[in-house]
Design a protein around this motif. Sequence first.
Motif, PDB file in Angstrom:
ATOM      1  N   HIS A 383      44.414  -8.423   6.318  1.00 41.45           N
ATOM      2  CA  HIS A 383      45.428  -8.230   7.355  1.00 41.45           C
ATOM      3  C   HIS A 383      45.468  -6.743   7.691  1.00 41.45           C
ATOM      4  O   HIS A 383      45.958  -5.932   6.896  1.00 41.45           O
ATOM      5  N   LYS A 384      44.958  -6.391   8.850  1.00 38.16           N
ATOM      6  CA  LYS A 384      44.893  -4.989   9.228  1.00 38.16           C
ATOM      7  C   LYS A 384      46.277  -4.445   9.534  1.00 38.16           C
ATOM      8  O   LYS A 384      47.143  -5.148  10.062  1.00 38.16           O
ATOM      9  N   ARG A 390      44.373   3.447   7.908  1.00 37.77           N
ATOM     10  CA  ARG A 390      44.303   3.969   6.544  1.00 37.77           C
ATOM     11  C   ARG A 390      44.518   2.902   5.481  1.00 37.77           C
ATOM     12  O   ARG A 390      44.129   3.093   4.322  1.00 37.77           O
ATOM     13  N   HIS A 391      45.161   1.799   5.829  1.00 39.34           N
ATOM     14  CA  HIS A 391      45.420   0.789   4.801  1.00 39.34           C
ATOM     15  C   HIS A 391      45.427  -0.606   5.418  1.00 39.34           C
ATOM     16  O   HIS A 391      45.498  -0.766   6.635  1.00 39.34           O
ATOM     17  N   HIS A 392      45.330  -1.603   4.541  1.00 34.94           N
ATOM     18  CA  HIS A 392      45.380  -2.992   4.970  1.00 34.94           C
ATOM     19  C   HIS A 392      45.864  -3.850   3.808  1.00 34.94           C
ATOM     20  O   HIS A 392      45.973  -3.387   2.660  1.00 34.94           O
ATOM     21  N   LEU A 393      46.148  -5.094   4.108  1.00 30.61           N
ATOM     22  CA  LEU A 393      46.648  -6.054   3.139  1.00 30.61           C
ATOM     23  C   LEU A 393      45.600  -7.141   2.939  1.00 30.61           C
ATOM     24  O   LEU A 393      44.923  -7.536   3.891  1.00 30.61           O
ATOM     25  N   VAL A 394      45.450  -7.603   1.714  1.00 26.95           N
ATOM     26  CA  VAL A 394      44.542  -8.711   1.419  1.00 26.95           C
ATOM     27  C   VAL A 394      45.353  -9.790   0.699  1.00 26.95           C
ATOM     28  O   VAL A 394      46.040  -9.506  -0.278  1.00 26.95           O
ATOM     29  N   SER A 395      45.282 -11.014   1.196  1.00 26.70           N
ATOM     30  CA  SER A 395      45.983 -12.123   0.551  1.00 26.70           C
ATOM     31  C   SER A 395      45.015 -13.257   0.297  1.00 26.70           C
ATOM     32  O   SER A 395      44.147 -13.557   1.127  1.00 26.70           O
ATOM     33  N   ARG A 445      49.226  -7.245  10.622  1.00 18.56           N
ATOM     34  CA  ARG A 445      49.026  -8.403  11.495  1.00 18.56           C
ATOM     35  C   ARG A 445      48.949  -9.684  10.650  1.00 18.56           C
ATOM     36  O   ARG A 445      48.203  -9.763   9.687  1.00 18.56           O
ATOM     37  N   GLY A 446      49.732 -10.661  11.023  1.00 15.47           N
ATOM     38  CA  GLY A 446      49.715 -11.929  10.308  1.00 15.47           C
ATOM     39  C   GLY A 446      50.362 -11.880   8.944  1.00 15.47           C
ATOM     40  O   GLY A 446      50.165 -12.785   8.130  1.00 15.47           O
TER      41      GLY A 446
END
Length: 562
Positions: A383-384, A390-395, A445-446
């Motif tokens: 999830h950008k 500089r950062h993002h989320l991973v699920s 996002r998302g």
Amino acid sequence: MITRLEVDGVPAVLGPTTGPMHAGLAFRVGVADETLPWRGLTRLVEHLVLDGLGAADQQHNGTTGTEHTFFHVQGTADEITAFLGAVCDALREPDPGRIARVRERLRADGRGNDPLALWRHGARDFGLTGYPEWGLDRIGPEQLRDWIARYFTRENAALWVAGEKVPEGLKLLLPSGERQPARTPSSALPAGPAWFSGADSDVAWDAVVDREARAAVFANVLERQMFRELRQHEGISDTVRTDYQPRAGGSARIVAYADALPEKREAALSGLVGLLAGMRAGRIDPEDVTTVITLTADGLAEADTRGGRLPGLAFNLLAGRELKDLEEAVAEVRAVTPGDVAEVALAAYDAGLLMTPEGTAADGAGYTAAPTHSESPIAGRVHKAIRDPRHHLVSGPDGVSHVIGGEAATVRYDQAVAVLAWPDGARQLIGPDAIVARVEPALFRGAATVTRDVDARVPAELRIEMPARDPERIPQPPAAPQRSRRERVTPYVSIVVNVLICLLLAGVVVATVVSLGTGSSLGGRGTGADLTAAAICLVMAWPAGRAVPARVRELRERWAGR
């Protein structure tokens, strides 16, 4: 002379006192026995008991520590009998109607300010002293009764009485249970000595060593050196102190602290680091050791006359440790040598954890940075961050990772110790090592789907409901950059141009195919020329056609980030 006895099945120690008579009832339960979602449960029990005894005064009180909770009273035999009997009554029949009132008082008081413990032990057992009492709001009568039934029992209690004898009318009518063993400290540090940066200009250090007399002497020798070097000679710190904290399981924690003004933070850090390194190298002043031994022996003797050693002996009863009389305790202290102190200094240095002042580091002094991120991110959907590369989320099905600059804060669902939940959808998963994976729906996002996944996969008992945040405190993505008219129009123009090119070239290809089917030739060039022209058109149309979806995606992302 210390006497061991038993009162209503509760082991007890009795000792004389030259001052007022006093007594205490201790239980082997403290903050280290809680879990993060129920942080504050033990202190709520303590205060609920005292609240039921009427207005508090200076003659009786209660204390919740890391491993023990105790109720203390000073007064006549009748006053001691009445107070301790009332404590047992309140534990047998706690009043749930007082929970709300006590909860509000504890919330206003606030607890949880031990960053060294948090970084050393993580979000469990001895590290919980570094966290707020997040469990207060969810504690109800059922949880209260279960906790009392497990920990506040006859078998898990010990009594001390400083006076000529145990009051004749004293009754300790506690429910039966089991003796609770000492907790084994966890560790979130892969190696030592380690360091982390604090939140102000103060410097602090702790180490976990074996529990023994020479370790207590070392702690006091360190304080004398800190006072001499950091306060008297250099004038860096106004307050220096050390603390020796014995633990029931056979270890002890030594804590050192020095304050400093912001402009002296570097000097405070280098001063403490230098002292610890010097003691590690064996630079122990024999006069300091002699002075500390003398002061400690005198302090033990003085405390013994007032019954001051009795609480520690009661704690030792709960831990199943040997009870030493005054002569044995003093002899153990007097046997300590400068060489013994040097050995403790070496072990403590290697196990040490240093809190450096804000904005400073200790890498150059041979310390290893305490881990602030996980070894790797979780496998799953990316999830950008909105307008922030500089950062993002991973699920994924196994957990969540927040990746910043290539470093991941990962918390697996099957290892999470708690999840903080805000009404706006934000979530913070906390791992046993105190690593936190933050989910902010407004930033990614998302991310709303991640919130739903977290709520579905983390057990309800680990969920901590947080109060609504002020809208101004909810993190928001960076503001959209201001674009010129040309920058705003360019993507649309590009799409139109590329579509026209594709249509034109496609028309040429179609005409070629039709001409071949009718046996005619475009421009009288012959079939071979027609095929060549069609191939050239296809090659030219390919990049133009590929550019259209890319431009469309660019526009979609731009509108999504508005």
